[in-house]
Scaffold this motif. Structure first.
Motif, PDB file in Angstrom:
ATOM      1  N   ALA A 122       0.490  -1.061   0.180  1.00 42.33           N
ATOM      2  CA  ALA A 122       0.212  -0.222  -0.169  1.00 42.33           C
ATOM      3  C   ALA A 122       1.122   1.755   0.270  1.00 42.33           C
ATOM      4  O   ALA A 122       1.173   1.918   0.913  1.00 42.33           O
ATOM      5  CB  ALA A 122      -0.748   0.226   1.583  1.00 42.33           C
ATOM      6  N   SER A 123       1.356   1.639  -1.344  1.00 36.71           N
ATOM      7  CA  SER A 123       1.731   2.749  -1.395  1.00 36.71           C
ATOM      8  C   SER A 123       1.274   4.421  -0.659  1.00 36.71           C
ATOM      9  O   SER A 123       1.929   4.929  -1.105  1.00 36.71           O
ATOM     10  CB  SER A 123       2.821   3.300  -3.159  1.00 36.71           C
ATOM     11  N   SER A 124       0.324   3.894  -0.344  1.00 40.79           N
ATOM     12  CA  SER A 124      -0.643   5.370   0.340  1.00 40.79           C
ATOM     13  C   SER A 124       0.329   5.940   1.774  1.00 40.79           C
ATOM     14  O   SER A 124       0.397   7.124   1.873  1.00 40.79           O
ATOM     15  CB  SER A 124      -1.916   5.439   0.844  1.00 40.79           C
ATOM     16  N   ASP A 125       1.441   4.795   2.441  1.00 38.76           N
ATOM     17  CA  ASP A 125       2.621   4.576   3.094  1.00 38.76           C
ATOM     18  C   ASP A 125       3.331   4.584   3.140  1.00 38.76           C
ATOM     19  O   ASP A 125       3.849   4.194   2.488  1.00 38.76           O
ATOM     20  CB  ASP A 125       1.865   3.606   4.313  1.00 38.76           C
ATOM     21  N   ALA A 126       4.059   5.625   2.626  1.00 36.42           N
ATOM     22  CA  ALA A 126       5.625   5.312   2.066  1.00 36.42           C
ATOM     23  C   ALA A 126       6.284   5.356   3.023  1.00 36.42           C
ATOM     24  O   ALA A 126       7.504   4.765   1.610  1.00 36.42           O
ATOM     25  CB  ALA A 126       6.164   7.475   1.487  1.00 36.42           C
ATOM     26  N   THR A 127       6.422   4.801   3.640  1.00 33.07           N
ATOM     27  CA  THR A 127       6.977   3.954   4.574  1.00 33.07           C
ATOM     28  C   THR A 127       7.102   2.272   4.580  1.00 33.07           C
ATOM     29  O   THR A 127       7.808   1.508   4.910  1.00 33.07           O
ATOM     30  CB  THR A 127       6.698   4.539   6.296  1.00 33.07           C
ATOM     31  N   ASN A 128       5.697   2.294   3.519  1.00 35.04           N
ATOM     32  CA  ASN A 128       5.719   0.634   3.343  1.00 35.04           C
ATOM     33  C   ASN A 128       6.538  -0.029   1.963  1.00 35.04           C
ATOM     34  O   ASN A 128       6.432  -0.947   1.966  1.00 35.04           O
ATOM     35  CB  ASN A 128       4.360   0.323   2.727  1.00 35.04           C
ATOM     36  N   ILE A 129       7.439   0.916   1.402  1.00 36.24           N
ATOM     37  CA  ILE A 129       8.195   0.232  -0.349  1.00 36.24           C
ATOM     38  C   ILE A 129       8.899  -0.602   0.865  1.00 36.24           C
ATOM     39  O   ILE A 129       9.559   0.051   2.062  1.00 36.24           O
ATOM     40  CB  ILE A 129       8.769   1.878  -0.337  1.00 36.24           C
ATOM     41  N   THR A 130       9.842  -1.222  -0.165  1.00 36.61           N
ATOM     42  CA  THR A 130      10.354  -2.310  -0.181  1.00 36.61           C
ATOM     43  C   THR A 130      12.224  -2.521  -0.959  1.00 36.61           C
ATOM     44  O   THR A 130      12.238  -3.385  -0.455  1.00 36.61           O
ATOM     45  CB  THR A 130       9.753  -3.849  -0.290  1.00 36.61           C
ATOM     46  N   THR A 131      11.416  -1.169  -2.005  1.00 34.61           N
ATOM     47  CA  THR A 131      12.611  -1.151  -2.801  1.00 34.61           C
ATOM     48  C   THR A 131      14.066  -0.971  -1.849  1.00 34.61           C
ATOM     49  O   THR A 131      14.086  -0.292  -1.104  1.00 34.61           O
ATOM     50  CB  THR A 131      12.963  -0.310  -3.527  1.00 34.61           C
ATOM     51  N   HIS A 132      15.324  -2.127  -1.849  1.00 35.79           N
ATOM     52  CA  HIS A 132      16.374  -2.363  -1.245  1.00 35.79           C
ATOM     53  C   HIS A 132      17.580  -1.059  -2.037  1.00 35.79           C
ATOM     54  O   HIS A 132      17.506  -1.467  -3.441  1.00 35.79           O
ATOM     55  CB  HIS A 132      16.552  -3.386  -1.304  1.00 35.79           C
ATOM     56  N   ILE A 133      17.972  -0.823  -1.497  1.00 34.59           N
ATOM     57  CA  ILE A 133      19.181   0.373  -1.436  1.00 34.59           C
ATOM     58  C   ILE A 133      20.196   0.168  -0.909  1.00 34.59           C
ATOM     59  O   ILE A 133      20.171   0.190   0.120  1.00 34.59           O
ATOM     60  CB  ILE A 133      19.394   1.885  -1.719  1.00 34.59           C
ATOM     61  N   GLY A 159      -8.213  12.286 -15.793  1.00 36.23           N
ATOM     62  CA  GLY A 159      -6.535  13.081 -15.851  1.00 36.23           C
ATOM     63  C   GLY A 159      -6.879  13.364 -14.180  1.00 36.23           C
ATOM     64  O   GLY A 159      -6.493  13.678 -13.364  1.00 36.23           O
ATOM     65  N   ALA A 160      -8.472  13.788 -13.905  1.00 42.48           N
ATOM     66  CA  ALA A 160      -8.940  14.927 -12.663  1.00 42.48           C
ATOM     67  C   ALA A 160      -8.747  13.157 -11.584  1.00 42.48           C
ATOM     68  O   ALA A 160      -8.434  13.502 -10.469  1.00 42.48           O
ATOM     69  CB  ALA A 160      -9.853  15.722 -12.991  1.00 42.48           C
ATOM     70  N   ARG A 161      -9.768  12.126 -12.601  1.00 41.49           N
ATOM     71  CA  ARG A 161      -9.703  11.282 -11.110  1.00 41.49           C
ATOM     72  C   ARG A 161      -8.597  10.419 -10.694  1.00 41.49           C
ATOM     73  O   ARG A 161      -8.420  10.048  -9.618  1.00 41.49           O
ATOM     74  CB  ARG A 161     -11.357  10.033 -12.308  1.00 41.49           C
ATOM     75  N   THR A 162      -7.721  10.382 -11.592  1.00 42.64           N
ATOM     76  CA  THR A 162      -6.629  10.008 -11.262  1.00 42.64           C
ATOM     77  C   THR A 162      -6.248  10.723  -9.971  1.00 42.64           C
ATOM     78  O   THR A 162      -5.025  10.337  -9.207  1.00 42.64           O
ATOM     79  CB  THR A 162      -5.053   9.924 -12.108  1.00 42.64           C
ATOM     80  N   LEU A 163      -6.123  12.168 -10.199  1.00 43.86           N
ATOM     81  CA  LEU A 163      -4.989  12.844  -9.121  1.00 43.86           C
ATOM     82  C   LEU A 163      -5.913  13.175  -7.834  1.00 43.86           C
ATOM     83  O   LEU A 163      -5.618  13.489  -6.193  1.00 43.86           O
ATOM     84  CB  LEU A 163      -5.341  14.320  -9.616  1.00 43.86           C
ATOM     85  N   MET A 164      -6.486  11.506  -7.817  1.00 42.26           N
ATOM     86  CA  MET A 164      -7.631  11.741  -6.330  1.00 42.26           C
ATOM     87  C   MET A 164      -7.068  10.462  -5.673  1.00 42.26           C
ATOM     88  O   MET A 164      -7.342   9.978  -4.656  1.00 42.26           O
ATOM     89  CB  MET A 164      -8.787  11.312  -6.200  1.00 42.26           C
ATOM     90  N   LEU A 165      -5.679  10.449  -6.570  1.00 44.60           N
ATOM     91  CA  LEU A 165      -5.404   8.816  -5.983  1.00 44.60           C
ATOM     92  C   LEU A 165      -3.594   9.432  -5.788  1.00 44.60           C
ATOM     93  O   LEU A 165      -2.930   9.226  -5.062  1.00 44.60           O
ATOM     94  CB  LEU A 165      -5.477   7.353  -7.024  1.00 44.60           C
ATOM     95  N   ALA A 166      -3.626  10.227  -6.720  1.00 43.71           N
ATOM     96  CA  ALA A 166      -2.383  10.825  -7.081  1.00 43.71           C
ATOM     97  C   ALA A 166      -1.600  11.378  -6.339  1.00 43.71           C
ATOM     98  O   ALA A 166      -2.521  12.095  -5.134  1.00 43.71           O
ATOM     99  CB  ALA A 166      -1.363  11.277  -8.576  1.00 43.71           C
ATOM    100  N   ASP A 167       0.455  11.329  -5.183  1.00 46.40           N
ATOM    101  CA  ASP A 167       0.177  12.842  -4.393  1.00 46.40           C
ATOM    102  C   ASP A 167      -0.387  12.533  -3.222  1.00 46.40           C
ATOM    103  O   ASP A 167       0.128  13.144  -2.736  1.00 46.40           O
ATOM    104  CB  ASP A 167       0.366  14.065  -5.287  1.00 46.40           C
ATOM    105  N   GLY A 168      -0.750  11.012  -3.300  1.00 50.32           N
ATOM    106  CA  GLY A 168      -1.530  10.601  -1.828  1.00 50.32           C
ATOM    107  C   GLY A 168      -3.063  10.712  -2.385  1.00 50.32           C
ATOM    108  O   GLY A 168      -3.553  11.804  -2.142  1.00 50.32           O
ATOM    109  N   PRO A 169      -3.166   9.626  -1.896  1.00 48.06           N
ATOM    110  CA  PRO A 169      -5.468   9.020  -2.104  1.00 48.06           C
ATOM    111  C   PRO A 169      -5.626  10.484  -1.157  1.00 48.06           C
ATOM    112  O   PRO A 169      -5.304  10.022  -0.015  1.00 48.06           O
ATOM    113  CB  PRO A 169      -5.229   7.559  -1.328  1.00 48.06           C
TER     114      PRO A 169
END
Length: 407
Positions: free
Chosen positions: A143-154, A380-390
């Protein structure tokens, strides 16, 4: 609060409005026809380069950057009415003026947090419109709405080389399908077990041609491939290696950089959304006075009059809230405007979606066709209800801030 446009804003507004009338609106159909003949759907139609050259010639270039060293040096309050104008043709105008996401946010990150080498190698060609870029944060498995969830390793390379090894899968990476996209800003975890979950993440620059980077597929948005934003891709990083010097800022600073990037991004989206709503109102009015049903012009139908009146009231309300937010960002900073940034991010997309929905209804079958821009604007407008945080994430945060006053 004084939202009257100053002399510089008025002058830029006049030039930009003339540019839209003379060049951008006539180019919309031309671009559509040219795209159908391109060898790759991800290439820009030739008319886009013509628009970019004209915008540069007229000084309508990099208007979004408040840093005068790199951009136009406008405040958020000065830029707001200009972004609204470009929002009337979101497929062409932002790109033509080099004010299109995700490049805008990436340029802001590099200008604010990049070192001199990074600025020379990547920021300068982005400012010149010579290359495109992508921002790789969202992941399909969490759930990428919580940015602390990301799993990509660096991770630091274990073979003694001064490199990071990046492993993970990202999706809806805007701009990644564009043939001129040469650089990714990738967010991943350098300290996945760190005690502070907001210090686990870092950002690194990953050239697109890095071995181990695979752009697997284009992701559609309501069936659209969103060519003008360079598409949205699913990207795999399979032990991709980059120099440690490609780190942006410091290790553990990725979350803070993301928040700094998303604040201006959110208000820019809302500014453009108001332009989309104005375009919808204009199309509604033109349609209403040109069509007759049941013996009366649509403009004489009470329900249509209500739609148009409500749309006008809503747009005026949104514009004032966006201008207040821009003013606060200029005067007390992004943190001081946090509540208002969240408020416009909640209110603007959902309201504009409603306006576009009624405009589509008024156009009948034409509203969902390719003959009018409404269906694509709606997507485009409907997508912005998700983009940059739902919306729900912003509502949760905003409610907690309100409740805190009473606890």
């Amino acid at each position: 609060m004084d939202f009257a446009f100053d002399a510089r804003t008025e002058e830029l507004r006049a030039r930009l409005l003339a540019f839209m009338d003379e060049y951008v609106y006539p180019a919309e159909q031309v671009a559509h026809e040219q795209r159908a003949r391109l060898a790759s759907p991800w290439q820009d139609p030739p008319v886009v380069e013509e628009l970019k050259a004209e915008a540069r010639r007229q000084g309508l270039w990099n208007l979004f950057l408040p840093d005068a060293e790199y951009g136009a040096g406008l405040t958020n309050l000065q830029y707001a009415p200009l972004a609204e104008i470009t929002g009337r043709s979101p497929q062409l105008a932002p790109t033509a003026t080099n004010c299109a996401a995700p490049d805008t946010g990436n340029m802001e990150v590099l200008a604010q947090f990049g070192d001199e080498r990074q600025k020379k190698q990547w920021l300068q060609p982005l400012l010149a419109g010579e290359i495109r870029s992508a921002f790789a944060m969202t992941e399909p498995e969490v759930a990428s709405s919580d940015a602390t969830n990301i799993t990509t390793h660096i991770e630091r390379a274990s073979d003694g080389t001064d490199e990071y090894v990046i492993t993970g899968r990202k999706w809806y990476i805007s701009g990644a399908m564009h043939p001129d996209c040469q650089i990714f800003i990738v967010m991943g975890k350098t300290d996945p077990d760190g005690a502070d979950i907001r210090r686990q993440q870092s950002m690194v620059l990953v050239p697109r041609d890095t071995p181990g980077v695979t752009v697997e597929r284009a992701m559609q948005v309501f069936g659209y491939e969103d060519h003008y934003h360079g598409g949205h891709a699913e990207v795999v990083f399979d032990h991709a290696r980059v120099p440690v010097s490609n780190l942006i800022g410091e290790e553990g600073g990725g979350f803070a950089i993301a928040q700094a990037r998303l604040g201006p991004g959110r208000i820019h989206h809302c500014m453009r959304l108001i332009g989309m709503a104005e375009r919808a109102i204009e199309l509604m009015c033109r349609r209403a006075v040109s069509r007759t049903a049941f013996g009366k012009a649509l403009a004489q139908q009470g329900v249509v009059q209500n739609w148009i009146a409500d749309a006008r009231v809503q747009v005026e309300q949104l514009r004032l809230l966006v201008l207040k937010t821009a003013w606060l960002m200029d005067t007390v900073g992004n943190k001081g405007a946090h509540t208002e940034i969240q408020a416009i991010k909640i209110a603007t997309p959902r309201t504009v979606v409603g306006i576009l929905d009624r405009a589509i209804q008024l156009h009948g079958a034409g509203g969902v066709s390719q003959d009018f821009p409404l269906a694509e604007l709606y997507a485009g407008a409907r997508t912005l209800m998700l983009a940059d945080g739902p919306d729900e994430v912003h509502q949760r945060s905003l409610a907690r801030r309100e409740l805190k006053k009473y606890l």
